[in-house]
Design a protein around this motif. Structure first.
Motif, PDB file in Angstrom:
ATOM      1  N   LEU A 285      -6.785  -1.028  -5.680  1.00  0.00           N
ATOM      2  CA  LEU A 285      -7.900  -0.182  -5.224  1.00  0.00           C
ATOM      3  C   LEU A 285      -7.342   1.204  -4.954  1.00  0.00           C
ATOM      4  CD1 LEU A 285      -8.475  -3.209  -4.103  1.00  0.00           C
ATOM      5  CD2 LEU A 285     -10.239  -2.076  -2.789  1.00  0.00           C
ATOM      6  N   LYS A 286      -8.052   2.230  -5.418  1.00  0.00           N
ATOM      7  CA  LYS A 286      -7.634   3.611  -5.147  1.00  0.00           C
ATOM      8  C   LYS A 286      -8.653   4.241  -4.206  1.00  0.00           C
ATOM      9  CE  LYS A 286      -5.300   4.718  -9.464  1.00  0.00           C
ATOM     10  NZ  LYS A 286      -5.418   5.599 -10.649  1.00  0.00           N
ATOM     11  N   ILE A 287      -8.179   4.630  -3.037  1.00  0.00           N
ATOM     12  CA  ILE A 287      -9.057   5.169  -2.000  1.00  0.00           C
ATOM     13  C   ILE A 287      -8.698   6.647  -1.790  1.00  0.00           C
ATOM     14  CG2 ILE A 287      -9.831   4.891   0.399  1.00  0.00           C
ATOM     15  CD1 ILE A 287     -10.097   2.242  -1.066  1.00  0.00           C
TER      16      ILE A 287
ATOM     17  N   LEU B 202      -5.606   5.929   6.389  1.00  0.00           N
ATOM     18  CA  LEU B 202      -6.743   5.111   5.952  1.00  0.00           C
ATOM     19  C   LEU B 202      -8.029   5.612   6.609  1.00  0.00           C
ATOM     20  CD1 LEU B 202      -6.720   2.550   4.149  1.00  0.00           C
ATOM     21  CD2 LEU B 202      -6.771   1.208   6.262  1.00  0.00           C
ATOM     22  N   PRO B 203      -9.107   5.799   5.848  1.00  0.00           N
ATOM     23  CA  PRO B 203     -10.362   6.225   6.476  1.00  0.00           C
ATOM     24  C   PRO B 203     -10.765   5.238   7.586  1.00  0.00           C
ATOM     25  CG  PRO B 203     -10.559   6.248   4.078  1.00  0.00           C
ATOM     26  CD  PRO B 203      -9.247   5.590   4.393  1.00  0.00           C
TER      27      PRO B 203
ATOM     28  N   THR C  43       0.840  -1.193   0.000  1.00  0.00           N
ATOM     29  CA  THR C  43       0.000   0.000   0.000  1.00  0.00           C
ATOM     30  C   THR C  43       0.878   1.247   0.000  1.00  0.00           C
ATOM     31  OG1 THR C  43      -1.582  -1.250   1.303  1.00  0.00           O
ATOM     32  CG2 THR C  43      -1.904   1.112   1.244  1.00  0.00           C
ATOM     33  N   THR C  44       0.542   2.202  -0.873  1.00  0.00           N
ATOM     34  CA  THR C  44       1.301   3.453  -0.932  1.00  0.00           C
ATOM     35  C   THR C  44       0.336   4.627  -0.941  1.00  0.00           C
ATOM     36  OG1 THR C  44       1.300   3.369  -3.339  1.00  0.00           O
ATOM     37  CG2 THR C  44       3.250   2.471  -2.247  1.00  0.00           C
ATOM     38  N   VAL C  45       0.852   5.798  -0.608  1.00  0.00           N
ATOM     39  CA  VAL C  45       0.039   7.015  -0.700  1.00  0.00           C
ATOM     40  C   VAL C  45       0.680   7.911  -1.739  1.00  0.00           C
ATOM     41  CG1 VAL C  45      -0.893   8.988   0.559  1.00  0.00           C
ATOM     42  CG2 VAL C  45      -0.524   6.817   1.747  1.00  0.00           C
ATOM     43  N   GLU C  46      -0.146   8.307  -2.722  1.00  0.00           N
ATOM     44  CA  GLU C  46       0.353   9.229  -3.751  1.00  0.00           C
ATOM     45  C   GLU C  46      -0.587  10.406  -3.824  1.00  0.00           C
ATOM     46  OE1 GLU C  46       1.005   7.338  -7.553  1.00  0.00           O
ATOM     47  OE2 GLU C  46       2.411   5.936  -6.612  1.00  0.00           O
ATOM     48  N   GLY C  47      -0.113  11.567  -3.383  1.00  0.00           N
ATOM     49  CA  GLY C  47      -0.977  12.744  -3.369  1.00  0.00           C
ATOM     50  C   GLY C  47      -2.182  12.490  -2.490  1.00  0.00           C
ATOM     51  N   ASP C  48      -3.394  12.629  -3.054  1.00  0.00           N
ATOM     52  CA  ASP C  48      -4.594  12.424  -2.239  1.00  0.00           C
ATOM     53  C   ASP C  48      -5.224  11.046  -2.463  1.00  0.00           C
ATOM     54  OD1 ASP C  48      -5.488  12.828  -4.767  1.00  0.00           O
ATOM     55  OD2 ASP C  48      -6.659  14.635  -4.350  1.00  0.00           O
ATOM     56  N   THR C  49      -4.383  10.088  -2.873  1.00  0.00           N
ATOM     57  CA  THR C  49      -4.896   8.734  -3.144  1.00  0.00           C
ATOM     58  C   THR C  49      -4.097   7.669  -2.390  1.00  0.00           C
ATOM     59  OG1 THR C  49      -5.553   9.435  -5.362  1.00  0.00           O
ATOM     60  CG2 THR C  49      -5.394   7.067  -4.995  1.00  0.00           C
ATOM     61  N   ILE C  50      -4.827   6.758  -1.745  1.00  0.00           N
ATOM     62  CA  ILE C  50      -4.196   5.583  -1.131  1.00  0.00           C
ATOM     63  C   ILE C  50      -4.345   4.445  -2.138  1.00  0.00           C
ATOM     64  CG2 ILE C  50      -4.206   4.007   0.845  1.00  0.00           C
ATOM     65  CD1 ILE C  50      -5.918   6.218   2.285  1.00  0.00           C
ATOM     66  N   ARG C  51      -3.221   3.836  -2.514  1.00  0.00           N
ATOM     67  CA  ARG C  51      -3.264   2.758  -3.506  1.00  0.00           C
ATOM     68  C   ARG C  51      -2.989   1.423  -2.805  1.00  0.00           C
ATOM     69  NH1 ARG C  51       0.486   4.517  -8.429  1.00  0.00           N
ATOM     70  NH2 ARG C  51      -0.302   2.481  -9.088  1.00  0.00           N
TER      71      ARG C  51
END
Ligand code: FAD
Length: 259
Positions: A166-168, A86-87, A60-68
Motif C-alpha cells: 500500500l502506498k500512502i 502515518l496520517p 513499512t518504509t518512507v520514501e520521499g512523500d510516500t509511506i510504503r
C-alpha cells in the motif's frame, strides 16, 4: 466447527505463490483472521491454501512523500512504529480493529484484500487516497483504493494476483485527518465509520465503512443521505450513525489541520 479438507503450501517467493494460486479454488492466506472463520462456517471452501507468511512483504518504509506498507505488515507492527509520519486517520483505523490478538495476527494486506464492507482500515485507505500495488505473473499494476472495492467481499484482485503493498501519501503541511466510528458492541466491527482527510486548502476526502455494500469514498454528509440503507434492520438509526460519524470526523480533522 470444522473446515473441509484443504491442501497447504508455503511458498518462499512471490512468483511461486502466484503459480500456486493457479490451482483450482486455491486461496491465499495471510494472518487467517478473516479466512479461517469463513472456512469454519464453510462460506469459503478453498482446495489449497497458499500461505503468504514466508514472502518478503512485511515492513513499512518512507520514501520521499510516500509511506510504503508491505501487505504482510500486521496492524500491531504498524501501530508500534511511532517514528512513521502515518496520517492520524490510519493510525486510528488500525487501533479500532478488534482486540490485541486480531491486531497481532491480522495483516494490512489481508484487511484490504478481503473486501469486507465493514473494514475499519479500508475507510482510512480511501480517505488518504492510497494506491494499492498488485502483482501477477505478468507484472505489477497500481490501482487507486477508490477503484479497488467493488462489492461485498469483492475487489479488483484477479485469482492469480496478490496485493503486495500500500502506498500512502505522507501528510502535507497544514492537513489534518481523523477516524470516528461507532462499533457494534458484540462484534467490534463498525456500524458506521468515517475516515476524513482535510487539506490545507480545505479540500476533504472521506472514506465511509460499515454502512454500504462496500467501503465507499464520499465527498460530504450530503452523500450519506443519498445512500440506500434498506439492507439494515434499522435504516434510520444506521443513517443517523453514519451522519454523526462523518460530521465528527470532519470536525476533528479540521481542528487538527488548524493546529
Ligand atoms: C475476532 C475478530 C474481530 C475483528 N474485528 C475487526 C474490527 O473491529 N474491524 C475490522 O476492520 N476488522 C476486524 N476483524 C477482521 C480483521 O481485521 C481481519 O481478519 C484481518 O485484518 C485480515 O487479515 P488477515 O491477514 O488475517 O487475512 P486472511 O484471513 O489471511 O485473508 C483474508 C482474505 O484476503 C486474502 N488475502 C490476504 N492477504 C492477501 C494478499 N496479500 N493479496 C491477496 N489476497 C490476500 C485471502 O485470500 C482472504 O480472502 C476482526 C477479526 C476477528 C477474527
Amino acid at each position: 466447527v470444522i473446515p473441509s479438507t484443504v491442501d497447504y503450501v508455503r511458498p518462499g517467493s512471490i512468483e511461486d505463490a502466484l503459480a500456486e494460486l493457479g490451482a483450482e479454488d486455491a486461496k491465499a492466506i495471510a494472518g487467517g483472521h478473516s479466512l479461517v472463520p469463513m472456512m469454519k462456517l464453510r462460506l469459503a471452501r478453498p482446495s489449497r491454501l497458499v500461505d503468504l507468511s514466508a514472502l518478503p512483504l512485511r515492513g513499512t518504509t518512507v520514501e520521499g512523500d510516500t509511506i510504503r506498507i508491505g501487505a504482510l505488515t500486521t496492524y500491531d507492527e504498524l501501530l508500534s512504529r511511532s517514528d512513521l509520519p502515518l496520517p492520524d486517520t490510519l493510525r486510528e483505523c488500525a487501533a479500532a480493529v478488534g482486540d490485541v490478538q486480531v491486531r497481532n495476527a491480522g495483516t494490512i494486506g489481508g484487511a484490504i484484500a478481503h473486501g469486507d464492507p465493514a473494514s475499519d482500515f479500508a475507510a482510512g485507505v480511501l480517505a488518504t487516497e492510497a494506491t494499492l500495488v498488485l502483482q501477477s505473473l505478468s507484472g505489477t499494476r497500481e490501482i487507486a483504493a477508490d477503484a479497488f472495492f467493488l462489492g461485498p467481499f469483492t475487489t479488483a484482485l484477479e485469482q492469480q494476483e496478490l496485493l503486495i503493498e500500500l502506498k500512502i501519501p505522507v501528510p502535507e503541511r497544514g492537513e489534518g485527518s481523523a477516524y470516528v466510528s461507532f462499533a457494534d458492541p458484540a462484534s467490534g466491527y463498525p456500524l458506521a465509520g468515517a475516515a476524513v482527510r482535510v487539506r490545507a486548502d480545505g479540500r476533504q476526502t472521506i472514506g465511509l465503512t460499515g454502512v454500504a455494500g462496500r467501503p465507499l469514498r464520499i465527498d460530504g454528509v450530503a452523500d450519506v443521505a443519498a445512500l440506500d440503507f434498506s439492507l439494515h434492520d434499522d435504516p434510520d438509526h444506521r443513517r443517523q450513525l453514519a451522519v454523526v460519524a462523518v460530521e465528527r470526523a470532519i470536525d476533528l480533522a479540521r481542528q487538527r489541520a488548524g493546529s
